[in-house]
Design an enzyme around this catalytic site. Structure first.
Site, mmCIF file in Angstrom:
data_model
loop_
_atom_site.group_PDB
_atom_site.id
_atom_site.type_symbol
_atom_site.label_atom_id
_atom_site.label_comp_id
_atom_site.label_asym_id
_atom_site.label_seq_id
_atom_site.Cartn_x
_atom_site.Cartn_y
_atom_site.Cartn_z
ATOM 1 N N LYS A 42 106.936 -31.434 54.742
ATOM 2 C CA LYS A 42 107.663 -31.669 53.485
ATOM 3 C C LYS A 42 108.959 -30.863 53.473
ATOM 4 O O LYS A 42 109.135 -29.970 54.312
ATOM 5 C CB LYS A 42 106.778 -31.246 52.325
ATOM 6 N N ARG A 140 96.521 -26.029 40.355
ATOM 7 C CA ARG A 140 97.710 -26.871 40.483
ATOM 8 C C ARG A 140 97.258 -28.313 40.351
ATOM 9 O O ARG A 140 97.159 -28.842 39.254
ATOM 10 C CB ARG A 140 98.386 -26.577 41.836
ATOM 11 N N HIS A 169 93.122 -26.225 48.853
ATOM 12 C CA HIS A 169 94.281 -25.446 49.283
ATOM 13 C C HIS A 169 94.092 -23.982 48.887
ATOM 14 O O HIS A 169 93.689 -23.696 47.761
ATOM 15 C CB HIS A 169 95.534 -26.028 48.614
ATOM 16 N N TYR A 265 136.334 -12.437 46.097
ATOM 17 C CA TYR A 265 136.365 -12.563 44.635
ATOM 18 C C TYR A 265 135.914 -11.275 43.949
ATOM 19 O O TYR A 265 134.906 -10.680 44.317
ATOM 20 C CB TYR A 265 135.417 -13.685 44.181
ATOM 21 N N CYS A 312 131.543 -16.511 49.456
ATOM 22 C CA CYS A 312 132.190 -17.642 48.777
ATOM 23 C C CYS A 312 131.375 -18.924 49.031
ATOM 24 O O CYS A 312 130.379 -18.893 49.726
ATOM 25 C CB CYS A 312 133.604 -17.833 49.298
HETATM 26 C C1 LIG Z 1 102.741 -27.013 52.302
HETATM 27 C C2 LIG Z 1 101.279 -27.171 52.423
HETATM 28 C C3 LIG Z 1 100.606 -26.689 53.556
HETATM 29 C C4 LIG Z 1 101.267 -25.850 54.629
HETATM 30 O O1 LIG Z 1 101.406 -24.533 54.150
HETATM 31 P P1 LIG Z 1 101.813 -23.340 55.128
HETATM 32 O O2 LIG Z 1 101.612 -22.119 54.287
HETATM 33 O O3 LIG Z 1 103.231 -23.544 55.498
HETATM 34 O O4 LIG Z 1 100.908 -23.401 56.292
HETATM 35 C C5 LIG Z 1 99.261 -26.987 53.669
HETATM 36 N N1 LIG Z 1 98.617 -27.671 52.705
HETATM 37 C C6 LIG Z 1 99.231 -28.109 51.581
HETATM 38 C C7 LIG Z 1 98.448 -28.842 50.547
HETATM 39 C C8 LIG Z 1 100.578 -27.849 51.399
HETATM 40 O O5 LIG Z 1 101.179 -28.274 50.285
#
Ligand SMILES: *Cc1c(COP(=O)(O)O)cnc(C)c1O
Length: 371
Positions: A42, A140, A169, A265, A312
């Site tokens: 992503k 989430r 996750h 600046y 800048c």
């Molecule tokens: C982005 C993501 C990962 C990868 O995470 P890392 O910390 O870069 O290994 C794995 N699972 C999900 C659901 C994610 O959104």
């Protein structure tokens, strides 16, 4: 190198070492046993370039790719990538037909979405492939473990919905991660007890891969690790991984500045003595954070020099003291030059953020060169 991505369009560039990326993949592959290897790419593959990274991963035998959104999945399919792709983010009702048309697997984490998907699929007589997400502690997306059992049963009854995986996750390491892992283990054992067809269980991001060997299950999803960024407390074997991303430029201007002169600046830096100031054609308009003004350093001829004055939009200035450097000399802003290195972590800690965010900031104004 791709013809369309020559440095001549922009005086600064990002160098991506795809050979190193493939080395990293081979090391990780060697450590995950029989588990499938999914690479989340992503956000333009964490700034490394969505398609080139996907292609390198596919050439290296990656089993799965993952993206956050439909649009990223479509881009990969239109470029000819045929590897399974999982869309991790929550989906919208009006995306369902495209998700199916582009053969993208996607995430379901509520009965509401499941029913929407089922009715669309039935109407058009199309089968979709989904992964059910369970929330074990992120708060989430993902269905709670207590409702996961009934949602799973509900999904299994849907004629046009094929449940390919169940995943979660990690929010954190340590005891929280341990608890997430044990909750996920217990839940999936229960869910899959009477399951005849294989269903992919997956929870391990980079943190899981480095810190929880019991989290590998059927598939792992390490991204930042694949790109070569390893936590200091990760086991030694992982310390062989190396970044494949460098940010480089060339000196575009040189001048000698007298003592007591303000630079850039608002004159936030004033010279304390007669010195040599070089200009480098990169700035916050490219994604090089302005917060690095008077803080960051760059490498020129293998030595570190401070960025002086405000950065800048398109340029920044460095104080090279009495050292020699000429217009056209290579400048390294992230990466190695000679024996010196400016790490991504250094940049992230100077700007109070994480390495992930720094990688995502570089926009398409800077060409990526693939080695
Ligand atoms: C982005 C993501 C990962 C990868 O995470 P890392 O910390 O870069 O290994 C794995 N699972 C999900 C659901 C994610 O959104």
């Amino acid at each position: 190198m791709y013809a369309a991505e020559k440095t001549c369009f922009h005086p600064s560039w990002i160098e991506i070492n795809l050979m190193q990326l493939q080395k990293n993949m081979a090391i990780i592959r060697g450590l995950i046993g029989k588990s499938l290897y999914c690479l989340p790419i992503k956000a333009n593959a964490y700034g490394h370039g969505l398609y080139p990274v996907a292609r390198a991963a596919v050439e290296n035998g990656i089993d799965y790719l993952a993206v956050a959104h439909l649009q990223e999945g479509i881009l990969l399919r239109e470029k000819g990538i045929s590897t399974p792709i999982l869309v991790l983010g929550a989906i919208h009702e009006d995306q369902i037909l495209d998700l199916i048309a582009y053969n993208l697997e996607f995430t379901i984490s509520s009965k509401f979405k499941a029913d929407l998907v089922a009715s669309k699929c039935e109407k058009y007589k199309k089968t979709c492939r989904i992964h059910m997400e369970v929330d074990t502690g992120m708060q989430r997306t993902g269905v709670r473990p207590i409702t996961a059992v009934s949602l799973f049963a509900h999904l299994k009854k849907m004629p046009y919905v094929e449940v390919v995986g169940v995943y979660s996750h990690f929010a954190k390491g340590g005891e929280v991660g341990e608890k997430q892992l044990s909750d996920f283990t217990l839940l999936t054992e229960r869910l899959l007890l009477n399951e005849k067809r294989p269903i992919l269980r997956h929870i391990a991001n980079s943190l899981g891969v480095t810190h929880f060997p019991l989290s590998y299950f059927d598939m792992v999803r390490p991204s930042i690790l694949t790109f070569g960024y390893v936590e200091k407390d990760a086991p030694k074997i992982f310390q062989e991984l190396r970044p494949c991303f460098s940010l480089k430029s060339r000196i575009s201007y040189f001048k000698v500045v007298e003592k007591g002169q303000g630079i850039s600046y608002n004159h936030t830096f004033v010279t304390k003595k007669r010195t040599r100031i070089v200009t480098i054609p990169i700035g916050y308009g490219d994604g090089y954070l302005r917060a690095l003004s008077n803080k960051g350093e760059v490498l020129i001829r293998g030595k570190r020099f401070p960025i002086v004055g405000s950065i800048c939009m398109d340029q920044l200035m460095c104080d090279i003291g009495d050292n020699e450097a000429y217009v056209g000399d290579e400048v390294v802003l992230i990466g190695k030059q000679g024996d010196e290195e400016i790490s991504l972590r250094e940049i992230a800690s100077l700007t109070n953020t994480i390495d992930y965010e720094i990688l995502c900031l570089f926009n398409n104004r800077i060409p990526r060169i693939y080695l």
